[in-house]
Scaffold this active site. Structure first.
Site, short mmCIF file in Angstrom:
data_model
loop_
_atom_site.label_atom_id
_atom_site.label_comp_id
_atom_site.label_asym_id
_atom_site.label_seq_id
_atom_site.Cartn_x
_atom_site.Cartn_y
_atom_site.Cartn_z
N GLY A 1 -15.30 3.26 2.52
CA GLY A 1 -15.01 1.84 2.67
C GLY A 1 -13.54 1.54 2.45
O GLY A 1 -12.70 2.43 2.46
N CYS A 2 -13.22 0.27 2.24
CA CYS A 2 -11.83 -0.15 2.00
C CYS A 2 -11.21 0.72 0.91
O CYS A 2 -11.74 0.84 -0.20
CB CYS A 2 -11.80 -1.61 1.58
SG CYS A 2 -10.17 -2.19 1.06
N PHE A 3 -10.07 1.33 1.22
CA PHE A 3 -9.53 2.34 0.30
C PHE A 3 -8.96 1.80 -1.00
O PHE A 3 -8.74 2.54 -1.93
CB PHE A 3 -8.53 3.25 0.99
CG PHE A 3 -7.42 2.60 1.81
CD1 PHE A 3 -6.99 1.31 1.59
CD2 PHE A 3 -6.78 3.35 2.80
CE1 PHE A 3 -5.96 0.75 2.33
CE2 PHE A 3 -5.74 2.80 3.54
CZ PHE A 3 -5.33 1.50 3.32
N TRP A 4 -8.73 0.50 -1.10
CA TRP A 4 -8.18 -0.05 -2.34
C TRP A 4 -9.11 0.24 -3.53
O TRP A 4 -8.70 0.80 -4.54
CB TRP A 4 -7.98 -1.55 -2.21
CG TRP A 4 -6.92 -1.98 -1.25
CD1 TRP A 4 -5.91 -1.21 -0.74
CD2 TRP A 4 -6.77 -3.29 -0.69
NE1 TRP A 4 -5.14 -1.97 0.11
CE2 TRP A 4 -5.64 -3.23 0.17
CE3 TRP A 4 -7.48 -4.48 -0.82
CZ2 TRP A 4 -5.21 -4.36 0.87
CZ3 TRP A 4 -7.05 -5.60 -0.11
CH2 TRP A 4 -5.92 -5.52 0.73
N SER B 1 -11.82 2.18 -3.54
CA SER B 1 -12.20 3.60 -3.59
C SER B 1 -11.22 4.40 -4.42
O SER B 1 -11.61 5.26 -5.22
CB SER B 1 -12.26 4.17 -2.16
OG SER B 1 -13.21 3.49 -1.37
#
Length: 311
Positions: A96-99, A101
């Site tokens: 998902g959104c890498f922030w 993760s």
């Protein structure tokens, strides 16, 4: 039809995904609302998920590396994000959104040298954020972890990966839809491959078997022909959630279900050296207190790594 919807339809006709519309805005504060608006429009218009682009149709990219990454130090941990010290190993995954993760991993209490966000498992050399978000490069937003295996097990990282998102959601997580948000874990050696695949089967069964896990599992070497598995994202995306003024956004959908105990699914024979080599280092007390929770709670967690004496 309103102007925003008209623009969206035109972009869709050109093959540009809704995620590009939602996240190409230069101001991060607008991203959360924009994503939800676009997702709602897709539902209303009956838009379906587009398949992963084929290599021959992907954007060509460029030879130039991402600017401002050379020498860049981790905003929280302080180490250079490109370096891999002797004896350390790499793990690359996408959920998902890498922030969010990325933040979940840098907060592990020990053994993490650095984390970084970027674009992995695609076909375009040195893609930009806008290109990756368009769905025209084949990349998914990913996290690269450099870790000390004597301090933290690959299995601990793997467990966090599974529990921190919904691995059954196909091309996306939550309101972030498109191949650039697909779940994936990419192995660098046979041991990682066996651990990823065995844990996948065990977690799929633990989730109840109602939905199949759609996580992409592939060798890092599969992408050598496209310039490599991994490309660093822009400097402003690195450790984004730790920076002043950041938007506390995370699209991941943790299921609140734990991965089964290691000995229940470990692919290596009982009593073998490999079984002991990869045994988890984080105790049950850590997971009881800090495991990912429904709603992607990591975005509001402190930025500093979790202290070992806190659990």
């Amino acid at each position: 039809m309103v102007k925003g919807a008209t623009s969206f339809v035109l972009l869709s006709m050109l093959g540009v995904s809704q995620a590009f519309v939602a996240r190409a805005a230069p101001r991060p504060a607008a991203m959360n609302t924009s994503r939800r608006m676009i997702a709602s429009l897709m539902d209303l218009m009956g838009g379906g998920e587009k398949p992963l682009i084929s290599p021959e149709k992907a954007l060509p990219g460029r030879d130039q590396k991402m600017a401002n990454i050379d020498g860049l130090r981790h905003f929280v941990l302080g180490n250079k994000i490109e370096e891999v010290p002797a004896g350390f190993q790499e793990a690359v995954f996408a959920n998902g959104c890498f922030w969010g993760s990325e933040k979940g991993i840098w907060r592990l209490p020990k053994g993490i040298h650095s984390t970084a966000v970027g674009y992995c498992a695609g076909f375009t050399k040195n893609p930009t954020y806008e290109e990756a978000c368009s769905g025209l490069t084949g990349h998914t937003e990913g996290v690269r972890v450099v870790y000390d295996p004597s301090q933290v097990s690959f299995v601990d990282i793997l467990r966090w990966f599974w529990e921190a998102h919904d691995p059954c959601s196909g091309m996306g997580q939550g309101n972030d839809r498109g191949s650039q948000y697909r779940s994936g874990f990419y192995y660098f050696n046979e041991e990682q491959e066996q651990l990823i695949k065995a844990s996948k089967e065990a977690y799929e069964a633990r989730l109840g078997g109602k939905k199949a896990i759609t996580t992409e599992i592939a060798s890092a070497s599969d992408y050598d022909q496209y310039g490599g598995l991994w490309y660093f994202g822009e400097a402003y995306h690195q450790q984004y959630l730790a920076k002043p003024g950041s938007r506390p956004y995370c699209s991941a959908q943790p299921q609140g279900v734990s991965v089964p105990e290691y000995d229940e699914w470990c692919p290596f024979p009982e009593g073998s050296e490999l079984r002991e080599k990869h045994r988890p280092t984080l105790p049950a007390s850590f997971w009881n207190k800090n495991a990912p929770q429904r709603g992607c709670s990591v975005v509001n967690a402190p930025n500093e790594p979790i202290k070992e004496d806190s659990y």
